[in-house]
Design a protein around this motif. Structure first.
Motif, short mmCIF file in Angstrom:
data_model
loop_
_atom_site.label_atom_id
_atom_site.label_comp_id
_atom_site.label_asym_id
_atom_site.label_seq_id
_atom_site.Cartn_x
_atom_site.Cartn_y
_atom_site.Cartn_z
N VAL A 220 0.90 -1.18 -0.08
CA VAL A 220 0.18 -0.05 -0.01
C VAL A 220 0.84 1.34 -0.08
O VAL A 220 0.60 2.25 -0.76
N THR A 221 1.80 1.26 0.92
CA THR A 221 2.77 2.29 0.95
C THR A 221 3.97 2.11 1.64
O THR A 221 3.84 1.04 2.32
N THR A 223 6.42 3.86 4.78
CA THR A 223 6.81 5.00 5.38
C THR A 223 8.19 5.70 5.11
O THR A 223 9.08 4.93 4.95
N ARG A 243 -3.18 2.89 10.97
CA ARG A 243 -3.45 3.82 10.38
C ARG A 243 -2.47 5.00 10.42
O ARG A 243 -2.35 5.24 11.66
N ASP A 246 -1.64 10.39 7.82
CA ASP A 246 -2.24 11.01 6.70
C ASP A 246 -3.59 10.17 6.36
O ASP A 246 -3.99 10.36 5.33
N THR A 248 -3.76 6.87 5.56
CA THR A 248 -3.48 5.45 4.82
C THR A 248 -3.47 4.05 5.98
O THR A 248 -2.96 4.46 7.08
N GLU A 249 -4.11 3.25 5.43
CA GLU A 249 -4.14 2.10 6.34
C GLU A 249 -3.46 0.87 5.88
O GLU A 249 -3.52 0.81 4.51
N GLY A 250 -2.97 -0.17 6.35
CA GLY A 250 -2.39 -1.38 5.95
C GLY A 250 -1.79 -2.20 7.05
O GLY A 250 -1.85 -1.82 8.28
#
Length: 454
Positions: A220-221, A223, A243, A246, A248-250
């Protein structure tokens, strides 16, 4: 001009932190400290330990004078100036001056120096230009030692860094360090204790968040910085859905985050300390969890601020309840004479000593917070260390370099290890207070005997 909030807080706390001292009027308005470490005393009879230290050149406001008297064991019978905001300085340790102290204070840098890392073993360090030219170093430095650099010198076409003590080391023999971890901790004063358990701190700057808890799903992203994250869900496999700030969750592995924790109940020893001081708001204390590698700053029963830490690895940080015995702005840290592994880190910032040589302090040489890796101290990101130093207090005026609270009025550090079984989480591993001279002497003698036998 209005005083800073930190100074107002400091002055208000003096009513019970520092007992008043009697003094006579004096025509001297200001005095300038003469020594690199000029002591501020609580009395001249030697009944109480010294209160603070100030740096050479610091200008102090004189409130009055305490003339010499029989029974004064300090100041060699020459009297002392009572200074603002508290304490006494020996008359022969300062000089009267007509120059007032600065009207304003400069901003405080979490890292007060530029630091450099020694790149190889047996690196020569010289005490001055003559020693460089004669090729006579006063010591050899080991790889990994650090220097607090104040300037560059060129001698016969070769560049040298000059450290804070005036020693010279070849520029090519060191590598400049960066600015340390940028993590600033997180304020939790607005969260109730049950809500705090829903939050965690990233142990690393670069953490991968995935779409599912299987560890192989779509990323997802990634950090870029440490952060406080909300725990949304947990999986039996040991993964958490978090979470980011910002939104965003993952999913991440549980080992990538340090879940915020608090004592299950107010520790009995802390409650007793609060009662002895006259109420919860009188006690500031730091909770350290070695199991989760986090620390939480408290005012009474209210958690205020949380951070990831790095506690002792080969030399574990001692569990127990410890009154803070001293706090200093910067200090050189190196191995004791009885320790075989040599290390040296110059001008460690914002140290709060709680047991023997162990302190909460800033660490500029690594960004591995959330994992055990120190020599026994509790390492903090530099900005966090500055915050903790000022939180423990008192916030000292410019030029004041150290404060040594009275044991019965000092803040405390409570250290437990939640990775251990319940009965072993908290024990009093070590005695309280500064290093015991007799114990230090015994260790030195044992080390000398071991080395001569080996």
């Amino acid at each position: 001009m209005l005083p800073s909030l930190a100074l107002v807080t400091f002055l208000a706390g003096l009513r019970w932190l520092e007992p008043p001292v009697p003094f006579e009027p004096t025509d001297v308005r200001y005095v300038r400290a003469r020594y690199a470490e000029t002591f501020v005393h609580r009395d001249l009879e030697g009944r109480r330990p010294r209160a603070a230290t100030v740096a050479r050149g610091t200008i102090l406001v004189a409130r009055g004078f305490v003339p010499p008297s029989e029974g004064h064991v300090r100041c060699r019978g020459r009297g002392a100036y009572a200074i603002w905001p508290f304490g006494l300085v020996c008359a022969d340790h300062v000089r009267p001056t007509e120059t007032p102290p600065p009207a304003t204070t400069s901003s405080i840098d979490p890292l007060p120096y530029r630091y450099a890392l020694v790149r190889a073993d047996d690196t020569p360090a010289f005490e001055g230009e003559d020693a460089v030219r004669s090729g006579t170093p006063f010591r050899h430095l080991e790889k990994g030692m650090t220097l607090a650099v104040v300037g560059l010198r060129e001698i016969d076409g070769v560049r040298y860094v000059e450290d804070v003590h005036g020693h010279l080391v070849a520029r090519e023999a060191v590598a400049y360090l960066g600015g340390g971890s940028a993590f600033r901790g997180v304020f939790v004063g607005h969260l109730s204790p049950p809500k705090i358990a829903e939050w965690a701190l990233l142990r690393r700057k670069h953490v991968v968040l995935r779409a599912a808890p299987d560890g192989t799903s779509k990323i997802v992203t990634k950090t870029r910085d440490r952060a406080a994250v909300r725990i949304v869900a947990e999986d039996p496999s040991g993964r958490m859905r978090i979470r980011l700030p910002d939104g965003t969750e993952g999913w991440v592995d549980r080992g990538k985050v340090a879940r915020l924790s608090l004592p299950a109940a107010l520790p009995e020893q802390v409650a007793e300390r609060m009662a002895a001081l006259g109420g919860p708001d009188r006690l500031r204390w730091i909770y350290v969890d070695l199991g989760r590698q986090i620390a939480v700053a408290y005012v009474g029963e209210r958690p205020m601020f949380a951070t990831v830490v790095s506690s002792g690895a080969a030399n574990p940080t001692p569990r127990g309840l410890y009154p803070v015995w001293g706090s200093v702005a910067t200090i050189d840290m190196d191995n004791q004479s009885y320790e075989d592994d040599a290390y040296m880190v110059q001008q460690v910032p914002w140290s709060v000593f709680f047991q023997g040589h162990n302190a909460l302090h800033g660490a500029y040489w690594h960004d591995g917070f959330g994992r055990r890796r120190s020599h026994g101290c509790v390492n903090l990101p530099p900005s966090v260390a500055l915050w903790i130093h000022r939180f423990v207090g008192p916030a000292l005026p410019t030029g004041w370099t150290g404060y040594f609270p009275l044991p019965d009025r000092a803040p405390v550090v409570y250290v437990e290890d939640t990775s251990r079984p319940p009965r072993a989480r908290f024990v009093q591993d070590r005695p309280t207070g500064p290093p015991d001279p007799e114990e230090e002497r015994r260790k030195a003698e044992e080390a000398a005997a071991r080395r001569s036998a080996g």
